[in-house]
Design a protein around this motif. Structure first.
Motif, PDB file in Angstrom:
ATOM      1  N   PRO A 136     -29.154 -19.007 -10.729  1.00 23.29           N
ATOM      2  CA  PRO A 136     -29.721 -19.560  -9.494  1.00 23.29           C
ATOM      3  C   PRO A 136     -28.667 -19.562  -8.388  1.00 23.29           C
ATOM      4  N   GLU A 137     -29.098 -19.468  -7.155  1.00 21.09           N
ATOM      5  CA  GLU A 137     -28.156 -19.398  -6.037  1.00 21.09           C
ATOM      6  C   GLU A 137     -27.269 -20.638  -5.956  1.00 21.09           C
ATOM      7  N   ASP A 138     -27.807 -21.785  -6.380  1.00 20.89           N
ATOM      8  CA  ASP A 138     -27.038 -23.033  -6.278  1.00 20.89           C
ATOM      9  C   ASP A 138     -26.366 -23.404  -7.596  1.00 20.89           C
ATOM     10  N   PHE A 139     -26.215 -22.436  -8.516  1.00 19.08           N
ATOM     11  CA  PHE A 139     -25.672 -22.731  -9.845  1.00 19.08           C
ATOM     12  C   PHE A 139     -24.311 -23.418  -9.759  1.00 19.08           C
ATOM     13  N   TRP A 143     -23.061 -27.556 -10.333  1.00 17.74           N
ATOM     14  CA  TRP A 143     -22.104 -28.033 -11.322  1.00 17.74           C
ATOM     15  C   TRP A 143     -20.838 -28.599 -10.680  1.00 17.74           C
ATOM     16  N   GLN A 144     -20.432 -28.075  -9.562  1.00 22.31           N
ATOM     17  CA  GLN A 144     -19.283 -28.656  -8.866  1.00 22.31           C
ATOM     18  C   GLN A 144     -19.602 -30.085  -8.426  1.00 22.31           C
TER      19      GLN A 144
END
Length: 241
Positions: A136-139, A143-144
């Motif tokens: 996903p683009e926001d992967f 997690w950060q």
């Protein structure tokens, strides 16, 4: 005397038969399938042949009707056939794969009104298999953010020595730390070599179910710090009863 002998005979009867009833039923008819290569690993475009044998009590069964299917794992088969094995054995030409993946052969034998099955899977350059799902683009953003939020929660580690589990070479501890939110704890067993020095560490992640852990003492005695954890918020030293 006869009375006690009869009672003893009854007890022995139930003991023997209860043990036999408790054993899992074993199928005396077996469908054995295996690729010709002992490591089951092939290169793309390399041909695969599957050796098949149908046995009863480890003796090959003659004139057994079987059907088989071959194809990429978890996909529709690309080859199916019904045959009769005169000597109970055959070799199936499984073809090949043009790219990294798994090729599966499944065999079903019919014998005395029942069906018995067996399968084997050949691996084609398994180390080169690529993910079929895009990230996903926001992967990484997700997690950060999750890591940043987790870093704000104090670890609050608590350690308790378990003398009865320690050995000449290893100390064993029960540990528990603050979990992902206040009020929840994560419990585990840490085994640490007693000799001073730096050691690699091994984390044992849990499978399904709630259970206790003793600690991986054997690995720790070989010079590795080990940690077994449970994720259900209860101490892993509790009696299973």
């Amino acid at each position: 005397m006869k009375k006690y002998t009869s009672i003893l005979s009854v007890i022995l009867f139930f003991f023997i038969h209860s043990n036999s009833w408790a054993q899992p039923a074993e199928s005396f008819v077996k469908v054995n399938v295996a690729p010709e290569k002992t490591d089951w690993v092939y290169k793309p475009n390399e041909k695969v042949k599957f050796a098949v044998s149908i046995t009863k009590n480890d003796i090959e069964l003659p004139n057994v009707a079987v059907r088989y299917e071959v194809g990429p794992e978890m996909m529709s088969p690309v080859k199916t056939e019904n045959v009769v094995l005169k000597n109970g054995t055959t070799v199936i030409d499984g073809g090949t794969l043009k790219e990294a993946g798994f090729l599966r052969c499944r065999v079903v034998a019919s014998y005395e009104g029942k069906e018995y099955s067996g399968l084997a899977t050949a691996a084609f350059s398994p180390d080169a298999i690529q993910s079929t799902t895009n990230e996903p683009e926001d992967f990484w953003t997700f997690w950060q953010k999750a890591k940043a939020e987790a870093s704000k929660i104090p670890l609050d580690a608590r350690v308790r020595l378990l003398p009865d589990r320690c050995t000449e070479k290893v100390n064993v501890y029960e540990v528990n730390i603050q979990n992902y939110k206040p009020g929840t704890r994560l419990f585990g067993i840490v085994c640490v070599p007693k000799a001073p020095g730096k050691y690699p560490a091994l984390l044992h992640v849990p499978g399904a179910g709630v259970r206790g852990y003793y600690g991986d003492v054997n690995t720790a005695e070989k010079g590795v710090i080990t940690l077994q954890i449970g994720i259900h918020g209860v101490p892993v030293t509790l009696d299973a009863s």
